[in-house]
Write a protein that holds these residues in place. Structure first.
Motif, PDB file in Angstrom:
ATOM      1  N   ILE A 289       0.837  -1.190   0.000  1.00 28.88           N
ATOM      2  CA  ILE A 289       0.000   0.000   0.000  1.00 28.88           C
ATOM      3  C   ILE A 289       0.878   1.250   0.000  1.00 28.88           C
ATOM      4  O   ILE A 289       2.043   1.217   0.385  1.00 28.88           O
ATOM      5  CB  ILE A 289      -0.944   0.043   1.211  1.00 28.88           C
ATOM      6  N   GLY A 290       0.305   2.361  -0.430  1.00 32.07           N
ATOM      7  CA  GLY A 290       0.966   3.657  -0.351  1.00 32.07           C
ATOM      8  C   GLY A 290       0.531   4.375   0.921  1.00 32.07           C
ATOM      9  O   GLY A 290       0.298   3.757   1.957  1.00 32.07           O
ATOM     10  N   ASP A 291       0.402   5.705   0.828  1.00 26.13           N
ATOM     11  CA  ASP A 291      -0.081   6.473   1.971  1.00 26.13           C
ATOM     12  C   ASP A 291      -1.459   5.972   2.376  1.00 26.13           C
ATOM     13  O   ASP A 291      -2.315   5.697   1.529  1.00 26.13           O
ATOM     14  CB  ASP A 291      -0.161   7.959   1.631  1.00 26.13           C
ATOM     15  N   VAL A 292      -1.670   5.868   3.669  1.00 29.32           N
ATOM     16  CA  VAL A 292      -2.907   5.278   4.162  1.00 29.32           C
ATOM     17  C   VAL A 292      -3.338   5.990   5.442  1.00 29.32           C
ATOM     18  O   VAL A 292      -2.505   6.566   6.165  1.00 29.32           O
ATOM     19  CB  VAL A 292      -2.711   3.764   4.431  1.00 29.32           C
ATOM     20  N   ASN A 293      -4.612   5.960   5.720  1.00 28.67           N
ATOM     21  CA  ASN A 293      -5.149   6.475   6.980  1.00 28.67           C
ATOM     22  C   ASN A 293      -4.856   5.453   8.079  1.00 28.67           C
ATOM     23  O   ASN A 293      -5.578   4.466   8.233  1.00 28.67           O
ATOM     24  CB  ASN A 293      -6.649   6.723   6.835  1.00 28.67           C
ATOM     25  N   GLN A 294      -3.779   5.674   8.815  1.00 28.08           N
ATOM     26  CA  GLN A 294      -3.409   4.731   9.869  1.00 28.08           C
ATOM     27  C   GLN A 294      -4.463   4.670  10.975  1.00 28.08           C
ATOM     28  O   GLN A 294      -4.634   3.626  11.613  1.00 28.08           O
ATOM     29  CB  GLN A 294      -2.056   5.121  10.469  1.00 28.08           C
ATOM     30  N   GLN A 295      -5.182   5.752  11.184  1.00 26.71           N
ATOM     31  CA  GLN A 295      -6.215   5.755  12.222  1.00 26.71           C
ATOM     32  C   GLN A 295      -7.334   4.775  11.890  1.00 26.71           C
ATOM     33  O   GLN A 295      -7.949   4.195  12.787  1.00 26.71           O
ATOM     34  CB  GLN A 295      -6.765   7.167  12.399  1.00 26.71           C
ATOM     35  N   ALA A 296      -7.598   4.579  10.589  1.00 26.98           N
ATOM     36  CA  ALA A 296      -8.608   3.618  10.167  1.00 26.98           C
ATOM     37  C   ALA A 296      -8.039   2.214  10.054  1.00 26.98           C
ATOM     38  O   ALA A 296      -8.738   1.223  10.300  1.00 26.98           O
ATOM     39  CB  ALA A 296      -9.212   4.044   8.830  1.00 26.98           C
ATOM     40  N   LEU A 297      -6.756   2.106   9.678  1.00 28.56           N
ATOM     41  CA  LEU A 297      -6.157   0.799   9.431  1.00 28.56           C
ATOM     42  C   LEU A 297      -5.738   0.081  10.707  1.00 28.56           C
ATOM     43  O   LEU A 297      -6.003  -1.128  10.863  1.00 28.56           O
ATOM     44  CB  LEU A 297      -4.941   0.961   8.510  1.00 28.56           C
ATOM     45  N   PHE A 298      -5.075   0.764  11.614  1.00 29.05           N
ATOM     46  CA  PHE A 298      -4.440   0.084  12.740  1.00 29.05           C
ATOM     47  C   PHE A 298      -5.416  -0.696  13.633  1.00 29.05           C
ATOM     48  O   PHE A 298      -5.059  -1.779  14.127  1.00 29.05           O
ATOM     49  CB  PHE A 298      -3.631   1.068  13.568  1.00 29.05           C
ATOM     50  N   PRO A 299      -6.640  -0.222  13.869  1.00 27.75           N
ATOM     51  CA  PRO A 299      -7.542  -1.034  14.686  1.00 27.75           C
ATOM     52  C   PRO A 299      -7.903  -2.376  14.041  1.00 27.75           C
ATOM     53  O   PRO A 299      -8.455  -3.246  14.715  1.00 27.75           O
ATOM     54  CB  PRO A 299      -8.782  -0.141  14.830  1.00 27.75           C
ATOM     55  N   ARG A 300      -7.582  -2.553  12.769  1.00 25.20           N
ATOM     56  CA  ARG A 300      -7.962  -3.779  12.059  1.00 25.20           C
ATOM     57  C   ARG A 300      -6.783  -4.728  11.832  1.00 25.20           C
ATOM     58  O   ARG A 300      -6.919  -5.704  11.108  1.00 25.20           O
ATOM     59  CB  ARG A 300      -8.603  -3.409  10.721  1.00 25.20           C
ATOM     60  N   VAL A 301      -5.620  -4.426  12.436  1.00 26.35           N
ATOM     61  CA  VAL A 301      -4.465  -5.307  12.282  1.00 26.35           C
ATOM     62  C   VAL A 301      -4.127  -5.954  13.622  1.00 26.35           C
ATOM     63  O   VAL A 301      -4.576  -5.514  14.673  1.00 26.35           O
ATOM     64  CB  VAL A 301      -3.242  -4.553  11.720  1.00 26.35           C
ATOM     65  N   ALA A 302      -3.307  -7.012  13.559  1.00 26.11           N
ATOM     66  CA  ALA A 302      -2.940  -7.747  14.772  1.00 26.11           C
ATOM     67  C   ALA A 302      -1.742  -7.140  15.467  1.00 26.11           C
ATOM     68  O   ALA A 302      -1.599  -7.269  16.696  1.00 26.11           O
ATOM     69  CB  ALA A 302      -2.643  -9.209  14.419  1.00 26.11           C
ATOM     70  N   ALA A 303      -0.864  -6.487  14.712  1.00 27.88           N
ATOM     71  CA  ALA A 303       0.323  -5.840  15.269  1.00 27.88           C
ATOM     72  C   ALA A 303       0.853  -4.860  14.238  1.00 27.88           C
ATOM     73  O   ALA A 303       0.551  -4.953  13.041  1.00 27.88           O
ATOM     74  CB  ALA A 303       1.400  -6.872  15.627  1.00 27.88           C
ATOM     75  N   ALA A 317      -0.718   3.100  19.531  1.00 23.43           N
ATOM     76  CA  ALA A 317      -1.166   3.018  20.924  1.00 23.43           C
ATOM     77  C   ALA A 317      -2.639   3.399  21.048  1.00 23.43           C
ATOM     78  O   ALA A 317      -3.398   2.755  21.798  1.00 23.43           O
ATOM     79  CB  ALA A 317      -0.304   3.923  21.801  1.00 23.43           C
ATOM     80  N   ARG A 318      -3.064   4.429  20.330  1.00 25.61           N
ATOM     81  CA  ARG A 318      -4.480   4.822  20.346  1.00 25.61           C
ATOM     82  C   ARG A 318      -5.369   3.708  19.822  1.00 25.61           C
ATOM     83  O   ARG A 318      -6.508   3.537  20.286  1.00 25.61           O
ATOM     84  CB  ARG A 318      -4.703   6.060  19.483  1.00 25.61           C
ATOM     85  N   ALA A 319      -4.848   2.945  18.851  1.00 25.39           N
ATOM     86  CA  ALA A 319      -5.628   1.860  18.259  1.00 25.39           C
ATOM     87  C   ALA A 319      -5.669   0.627  19.148  1.00 25.39           C
ATOM     88  O   ALA A 319      -6.434  -0.302  18.871  1.00 25.39           O
ATOM     89  CB  ALA A 319      -5.055   1.497  16.893  1.00 25.39           C
ATOM     90  N   GLY A 320      -4.839   0.591  20.185  1.00 27.05           N
ATOM     91  CA  GLY A 320      -4.814  -0.561  21.077  1.00 27.05           C
ATOM     92  C   GLY A 320      -4.191  -1.791  20.457  1.00 27.05           C
ATOM     93  O   GLY A 320      -4.555  -2.917  20.792  1.00 27.05           O
ATOM     94  N   VAL A 321      -3.210  -1.587  19.555  1.00 25.09           N
ATOM     95  CA  VAL A 321      -2.607  -2.698  18.845  1.00 25.09           C
ATOM     96  C   VAL A 321      -1.154  -2.859  19.294  1.00 25.09           C
ATOM     97  O   VAL A 321      -0.446  -1.869  19.474  1.00 25.09           O
ATOM     98  CB  VAL A 321      -2.703  -2.470  17.319  1.00 25.09           C
ATOM     99  N   PRO A 322      -0.684  -4.109  19.509  1.00 24.01           N
ATOM    100  CA  PRO A 322       0.717  -4.323  19.904  1.00 24.01           C
ATOM    101  C   PRO A 322       1.684  -3.820  18.833  1.00 24.01           C
ATOM    102  O   PRO A 322       1.367  -3.791  17.638  1.00 24.01           O
ATOM    103  CB  PRO A 322       0.809  -5.839  20.061  1.00 24.01           C
ATOM    104  N   GLN A 323       2.897  -3.456  19.282  1.00 22.34           N
ATOM    105  CA  GLN A 323       3.887  -2.878  18.385  1.00 22.34           C
ATOM    106  C   GLN A 323       5.209  -3.642  18.466  1.00 22.34           C
ATOM    107  O   GLN A 323       5.596  -4.106  19.533  1.00 22.34           O
ATOM    108  CB  GLN A 323       4.148  -1.418  18.754  1.00 22.34           C
ATOM    109  N   VAL A 324       5.881  -3.719  17.323  1.00 16.88           N
ATOM    110  CA  VAL A 324       7.275  -4.163  17.252  1.00 16.88           C
ATOM    111  C   VAL A 324       8.042  -3.043  16.580  1.00 16.88           C
ATOM    112  O   VAL A 324       7.811  -2.739  15.410  1.00 16.88           O
ATOM    113  CB  VAL A 324       7.444  -5.468  16.455  1.00 16.88           C
TER     114      VAL A 324
END
Length: 398
Positions: A289-303, A317-324
């Motif tokens: 993907i190119g530029d993306v709305n991370q605020q919409a995407l991150f709640p839908r990923v596992a990490a 962190a706002r999305a409540g998703v674990p980070q590496v």
């Protein structure tokens, strides 16, 4: 009120200032922006007229990535150009303004121009580690010997003076201003702001300096996800997002991360970023993907696997998703240390990055306990940083 907001650098430096501009405009104020030339059109799409400042910073690719690093003489010439450009652009944009707010530490001209015009100014930093403190060495992780840390900050101040003192004083002389004796202290001032979330980036000790923490400056994004990405997300279990933003990573880094995510049994959303990372094969378990709305995407990923920029760390962190986090320079090791300390993810040193080292890091991040802590932290991240900053601007200009 007429306010000038200025920033130089990459998207992570500029977007917070644009977020504050949106809040000031919402309150009915006249907003001017000084931002790098490659963000002028983006700001225009948001309804802002901006003055270009500095240079367009892009990750090198192709032949440019293989070019020799600049010589000391070329670096000196570049700094001389950047200093004069900042003074000229800021002075032009600030005419008739009531206050100047500068985002980021590399604001060579803002306070001098405000001094010349007789108006208030403030610099806002995006990470606690940008503030001289006994709590850490420059751009280092928290901890260590406080006296040793302060000595390192003194060395950092001398380095700033060696690079910039003569150039800034030449430009101040053009304005009829007295010379400086310490560049870094002048840029920060006695009362800087810390535009970082208090939970993610708590305010450090800052002897001799009063810091006001506003919270992170977050630009609300309502852009929908591209249909192909939306369909990919809906077609299976939540994937792992991989992206390194404006960092100059190589294609091998993309391959390493994709292979590690696949080994963890997860699909991959690969953000191409400024390094233009690409897919390593045509398998259906990976989408680029190119530029993306991370605020919409991150709640839908596992990490989220990323470089550890302040903005991406806060959004995840706002999305409540674990980070590496794979930190590379500047404040990124700090954010990696905070993610570890809060138990919302882990990190892998850039120099140690391999599929073998990333696999256990992903396994740890995908642990249900880490996901639960990330979800709990999400509710504590403040979203009113721009409102706090706007209140301060209105008071200082009253």
């Amino acid at each position: 009120m007429r306010v000038l907001l200025t920033s130089v650098g990459t998207r992570g430096d500029v977007q917070p200032v644009v977020a504050l501009a949106a809040e000031m405009r919402r309150r009915g104020h006249d907003v001017r922006l000084c931002i790098p030339p490659n963000f002028i059109d983006w700001a225009g799409g948001l309804g802002f007229t901006a003055t270009p400042i500095g240079i367009a910073m892009r990750a090198p690719s192709g032949a440019a990535a293989q070019a020799s690093p600049p010589t000391p003489e070329q670096l000196r010439a570049l700094l001389e150009h950047l200093a004069k450009d900042q003074f000229d652009a800021t002075r032009s944009a600030a005419e008739g303004c009531d206050v100047i707010v500068a985002g980021g530490a590399h604001q060579y001209a803002a306070r001098s121009i405000a001094e010349r015009l007789g108006i208030p100014s403030v610099v806002a930093l995006y990470a606690p580690v940008a503030l001289p403190s006994p709590d850490y060495a420059p751009a280092g992780e928290p901890g260590g010997d406080p006296e040793g840390n302060l000595r390192r900050w003194q060395d950092e101040s001398r380095s700033w003076n060696e690079r910039l003192l003569e150039r800034l004083n030449d430009n101040r002389a053009r304005l009829g201003l007295d010379p400086l004796n310490d560049v870094h202290s002048h840029i920060l001032g006695e009362n800087p702001w810390l535009a970082a979330d208090p939970v993610l980036g708590p305010q450090p000790a800052t002897p001799g300096r009063k810091v006001t923490q506003t919270g992170a400056w977050i630009l609300a994004d309502q852009a929908p996800l591209e249909p192909a990405l939306d369909a990919f997300l809906a077609a299976g279990e939540p994937p792992v997002y991989v992206g390194f933003g404006s960092m100059p990573v190589d294609q091998q880094t993309g391959r390493i991360v994709i292979e590690a995510v696949r080994a963890a049994g997860r699909r991959v959303v690969l953000s191409q970023g400024w390094a233009e990372l690409g897919l390593i094969d045509g398998a259906s378990d990976c989408i680029a993907i190119g530029d993306v709305n991370q605020q919409a995407l991150f709640p839908r990923v596992a990490a989220v696997v990323h470089h550890g920029g302040a903005g991406t760390t806060t959004t995840a962190a706002r999305a409540g998703v674990p980070q590496v986090i794979v930190p590379m320079f500047s404040d990124q090791p700090y954010w990696a240390s905070r993610v570890r300390a809060l138990g919302i993810g882990t990190s892998v040193a850039r120099g140690a990055l391999s599929a073998e080292s990333l696999r256990p890091a992903l396994r740890d991040a995908l642990d249900p306990g880490v996901a639960a802590r990330a979800a709990a932290i999400a509710g504590t991240v403040a979203v009113n940083g721009t409102a706090v900053a706007a209140d301060l601007i209105e008071r200082v200009s009253a």
